[in-house]
Write a protein that holds these residues in place. Structure first.
Motif, PDB file in Angstrom:
ATOM      1  N   VAL A   1       7.905   1.368   5.223  1.00 29.97           N
ATOM      2  CA  VAL A   1       8.760   0.704   4.266  1.00 29.97           C
ATOM      3  C   VAL A   1       7.973  -0.367   3.506  1.00 29.97           C
ATOM      4  CG1 VAL A   1      10.811  -0.734   4.021  1.00 29.97           C
ATOM      5  CG2 VAL A   1      10.824   1.157   5.608  1.00 29.97           C
ATOM      6  N   VAL A   2       7.198  -1.181   4.194  1.00 30.09           N
ATOM      7  CA  VAL A   2       6.417  -2.223   3.532  1.00 30.09           C
ATOM      8  C   VAL A   2       5.431  -1.601   2.555  1.00 30.09           C
ATOM      9  CG1 VAL A   2       4.744  -4.068   3.873  1.00 30.09           C
ATOM     10  CG2 VAL A   2       6.700  -3.878   5.399  1.00 30.09           C
ATOM     11  N   ARG A   3       4.799  -0.531   2.965  1.00 30.25           N
ATOM     12  CA  ARG A   3       3.833   0.152   2.087  1.00 30.25           C
ATOM     13  C   ARG A   3       4.534   0.656   0.824  1.00 30.25           C
ATOM     14  NH1 ARG A   3       0.325   3.775   5.374  1.00 30.25           N
ATOM     15  NH2 ARG A   3      -0.787   1.846   5.690  1.00 30.25           N
ATOM     16  N   ASP A   4       5.755   1.172   0.954  1.00 27.89           N
ATOM     17  CA  ASP A   4       6.509   1.647  -0.211  1.00 27.89           C
ATOM     18  C   ASP A   4       6.823   0.502  -1.170  1.00 27.89           C
ATOM     19  OD1 ASP A   4       6.520   4.234   0.834  1.00 27.89           O
ATOM     20  OD2 ASP A   4       8.476   3.953   1.811  1.00 27.89           O
ATOM     21  N   VAL A   5       7.232  -0.638  -0.626  1.00 26.35           N
ATOM     22  CA  VAL A   5       7.538  -1.805  -1.469  1.00 26.35           C
ATOM     23  C   VAL A   5       6.285  -2.279  -2.194  1.00 26.35           C
ATOM     24  CG1 VAL A   5       8.289  -4.219  -1.459  1.00 26.35           C
ATOM     25  CG2 VAL A   5       9.515  -2.531  -0.091  1.00 26.35           C
ATOM     26  N   LEU A   6       5.166  -2.340  -1.481  1.00 22.73           N
ATOM     27  CA  LEU A   6       3.915  -2.756  -2.119  1.00 22.73           C
ATOM     28  C   LEU A   6       3.501  -1.786  -3.220  1.00 22.73           C
ATOM     29  CD1 LEU A   6       1.883  -3.989   0.962  1.00 22.73           C
ATOM     30  CD2 LEU A   6       2.883  -5.376  -0.854  1.00 22.73           C
ATOM     31  N   ASN A   7       3.624  -0.505  -2.971  1.00 21.40           N
ATOM     32  CA  ASN A   7       3.298   0.479  -4.006  1.00 21.40           C
ATOM     33  C   ASN A   7       4.210   0.347  -5.223  1.00 21.40           C
ATOM     34  OD1 ASN A   7       1.082   1.717  -2.766  1.00 21.40           O
ATOM     35  ND2 ASN A   7       2.400   3.058  -1.560  1.00 21.40           N
ATOM     36  N   ASP A   8       5.502   0.116  -4.991  1.00 24.57           N
ATOM     37  CA  ASP A   8       6.436  -0.092  -6.103  1.00 24.57           C
ATOM     38  C   ASP A   8       6.080  -1.346  -6.893  1.00 24.57           C
ATOM     39  OD1 ASP A   8       7.802   2.173  -5.319  1.00 24.57           O
ATOM     40  OD2 ASP A   8       9.486   1.085  -4.418  1.00 24.57           O
ATOM     41  N   ALA A   9       5.719  -2.418  -6.178  1.00 25.69           N
ATOM     42  CA  ALA A   9       5.351  -3.670  -6.848  1.00 25.69           C
ATOM     43  C   ALA A   9       4.099  -3.491  -7.702  1.00 25.69           C
ATOM     44  CB  ALA A   9       5.132  -4.784  -5.819  1.00 25.69           C
ATOM     45  N   ILE A  10       3.124  -2.769  -7.178  1.00 28.16           N
ATOM     46  CA  ILE A  10       1.894  -2.515  -7.939  1.00 28.16           C
ATOM     47  C   ILE A  10       2.210  -1.677  -9.177  1.00 28.16           C
ATOM     48  CG2 ILE A  10      -0.323  -1.305  -7.888  1.00 28.16           C
ATOM     49  CD1 ILE A  10      -0.462  -2.209  -4.874  1.00 28.16           C
ATOM     50  N   ALA A  11       3.035  -0.666  -9.010  1.00 30.94           N
ATOM     51  CA  ALA A  11       3.399   0.190 -10.145  1.00 30.94           C
ATOM     52  C   ALA A  11       4.139  -0.598 -11.231  1.00 30.94           C
ATOM     53  CB  ALA A  11       4.256   1.358  -9.668  1.00 30.94           C
ATOM     54  N   ALA A  12       4.901  -1.631 -10.823  1.00 39.69           N
ATOM     55  CA  ALA A  12       5.643  -2.459 -11.784  1.00 39.69           C
ATOM     56  C   ALA A  12       4.787  -3.575 -12.359  1.00 39.69           C
ATOM     57  CB  ALA A  12       6.896  -3.038 -11.115  1.00 39.69           C
ATOM     58  N   GLY A  13       3.534  -3.665 -11.947  1.00 41.32           N
ATOM     59  CA  GLY A  13       2.646  -4.681 -12.501  1.00 41.32           C
ATOM     60  C   GLY A  13       2.737  -6.026 -11.826  1.00 41.32           C
TER      61      GLY A  13
END
Length: 74
Positions: A1-13
């Motif tokens: 779950v944490v990895r998914d949030v981090l990936n989403d945050a990176i994708a959103a800039g």
């Protein structure tokens, strides 16, 4: 779950709260997806309990006392 949030945050800039800018001078947009940060007094989306803010050494933590528990620093 944490990895998914981090990936989403990176994708959103990233998150622009005050003066953050990326290498190209642009802003991030992940802050629009925050569930708790900056929502003191607003109802939790999960349980309806008002969100709380606690300060520790000039930093703020936002949380839902109905869904989370605050761990006091040692």
């Amino acid at each position: 779950v944490v990895r998914d949030v981090l990936n989403d945050a990176i994708a959103a800039g990233g998150s622009t709260l005050r003066d953050f800018a990326n290498a190209e001078g642009g802003q991030g947009y992940f802050q629009h997806r925050f569930d708790v940060y900056g929502r003191e007094g607003e109802p939790c989306d999960r349980c309806g309990t008002p969100m709380r803010r606690e300060q520790f050494m000039n930093r703020s933590s936002y949380f839902c006392p109905g869904c989370q528990r605050l761990v006091e620093p040692r």
